[in-house]
Design a protein around this motif. Structure first.
Motif, PDB file in Angstrom:
ATOM      1  N   PHE A 136      -4.740   6.712  -9.997  1.00  0.00           N
ATOM      2  CA  PHE A 136      -5.624   7.670  -9.949  1.00  0.00           C
ATOM      3  C   PHE A 136      -7.054   7.262 -10.416  1.00  0.00           C
ATOM      4  O   PHE A 136      -8.128   7.180  -9.647  1.00  0.00           O
ATOM      5  N   PRO A 137      -7.244   6.807 -11.603  1.00  0.00           N
ATOM      6  CA  PRO A 137      -8.411   6.125 -12.014  1.00  0.00           C
ATOM      7  C   PRO A 137      -9.060   4.914 -11.205  1.00  0.00           C
ATOM      8  O   PRO A 137     -10.214   4.896 -11.069  1.00  0.00           O
ATOM      9  N   ILE A 138      -7.982   4.283 -10.771  1.00  0.00           N
ATOM     10  CA  ILE A 138      -8.377   3.001  -9.760  1.00  0.00           C
ATOM     11  C   ILE A 138      -9.252   3.584  -8.620  1.00  0.00           C
ATOM     12  O   ILE A 138     -10.166   3.223  -8.291  1.00  0.00           O
ATOM     13  N   VAL A 192     -11.120  14.959 -17.948  1.00  0.00           N
ATOM     14  CA  VAL A 192     -11.741  13.929 -18.605  1.00  0.00           C
ATOM     15  C   VAL A 192     -12.094  12.804 -17.503  1.00  0.00           C
ATOM     16  O   VAL A 192     -13.207  12.305 -17.633  1.00  0.00           O
ATOM     17  N   TRP A 193     -11.063  12.432 -16.633  1.00  0.00           N
ATOM     18  CA  TRP A 193     -11.636  11.384 -15.431  1.00  0.00           C
ATOM     19  C   TRP A 193     -12.722  12.146 -14.583  1.00  0.00           C
ATOM     20  O   TRP A 193     -13.711  11.261 -14.273  1.00  0.00           O
ATOM     21  N   ALA A 209     -16.267   9.970 -14.565  1.00  0.00           N
ATOM     22  CA  ALA A 209     -16.706   9.709 -13.363  1.00  0.00           C
ATOM     23  C   ALA A 209     -18.256  10.221 -13.209  1.00  0.00           C
ATOM     24  O   ALA A 209     -19.023   9.450 -12.719  1.00  0.00           O
ATOM     25  N   GLY A 210     -18.404  11.637 -13.769  1.00  0.00           N
ATOM     26  CA  GLY A 210     -19.574  12.123 -13.516  1.00  0.00           C
ATOM     27  C   GLY A 210     -20.856  11.330 -14.367  1.00  0.00           C
ATOM     28  O   GLY A 210     -22.000  11.253 -14.064  1.00  0.00           O
ATOM     29  N   LEU A 211     -20.172  10.913 -15.743  1.00  0.00           N
ATOM     30  CA  LEU A 211     -21.145  10.192 -16.797  1.00  0.00           C
ATOM     31  C   LEU A 211     -21.525   8.990 -15.877  1.00  0.00           C
ATOM     32  O   LEU A 211     -22.668   8.255 -15.788  1.00  0.00           O
ATOM     33  N   MET A 263     -21.195  18.781 -13.486  1.00  0.00           N
ATOM     34  CA  MET A 263     -20.838  19.355 -12.432  1.00  0.00           C
ATOM     35  C   MET A 263     -19.418  19.000 -11.795  1.00  0.00           C
ATOM     36  O   MET A 263     -18.531  19.848 -11.395  1.00  0.00           O
ATOM     37  N   LEU A 264     -18.911  17.680 -11.950  1.00  0.00           N
ATOM     38  CA  LEU A 264     -17.621  17.327 -11.333  1.00  0.00           C
ATOM     39  C   LEU A 264     -16.587  17.988 -12.051  1.00  0.00           C
ATOM     40  O   LEU A 264     -15.605  18.512 -11.407  1.00  0.00           O
TER      41      LEU A 264
END
Length: 170
Positions: free
Chosen positions: A10-12, A62-63, A67-69, A85-86
């Motif tokens: 998922f994070p990849i 959290v992910w 990703a938004g950051l 927003m994400l």
């Protein structure tokens, strides 16, 4: 066992989608950004929507925030917009999916709604801080419409591989 694999996949996949959003926009800039159209790639959003609809992604909020950051710091230069927003879009998608069974059409419609909400919120934020003065009519015709069409094509191409990935490893 499969859920353990998704914990790493998922994070990849999320960061690959984040990278591809920028890489595709940079590579095809002459086609995506013209005098009359501005198409924005939303593959990160597609990954998150597919995860909500078909996956079992742990810590998805959290992910989405991370990703938004990263998206904010690397692509927009305005920290906070995508960071907020994400996860909001993930929350809205989860709430909507409580009433539907995921299918190609249902997920497509939710994805298009999510793109619309995200793009309009980003537009309004840019209007409020004075980064744009484009009218709402021009925004819809030059940005939102082409963005929806581009991401519709991406969805059609990527749905089956992503569906297989999430259902196999969720």
């Amino acid at each position: 066992m499969a859920s353990t694999k998704m914990r790493y996949l998922f994070p990849i996949g999320l960061f690959l989608a984040l990278f591809l959003d920028g890489a595709l926009s940079g590579h095809w800039a002459n086609y995506l950004f013209t005098q009359t159209t501005f198409m924005e790639s939303r593959l990160v959003l597609l990954w998150l929507v597919m995860a909500v609809c078909y996956g079992d992604a742990r810590h998805i909020f959290v992910w989405a925030t991370v990703a938004g950051l990263l998206f904010d710091s690397y692509y927009t230069g305005i920290l906070g917009l995508f960071t907020v927003m994400l996860p909001l879009i993930v929350y809205l998608t989860r709430e909507i999916m409580k009433y539907f069974t995921p299918s190609f059409i249902v997920v497509l419609l939710i994805y298009l709604i999510d793109i619309t909400v995200l793009t309009i919120l980003f537009y309004w934020a840019n209007v409020l801080i004075g980064f744009t003065s484009v009218s709402i009519a021009d925004f819809i015709g030059q940005n939102l419409g082409p963005t929806l069409i581009y991401n519709l094509a991406c969805y059609v191409i990527l749905f089956m591989p992503l569906h297989w990935l999430f259902t196999k490893f969720a």
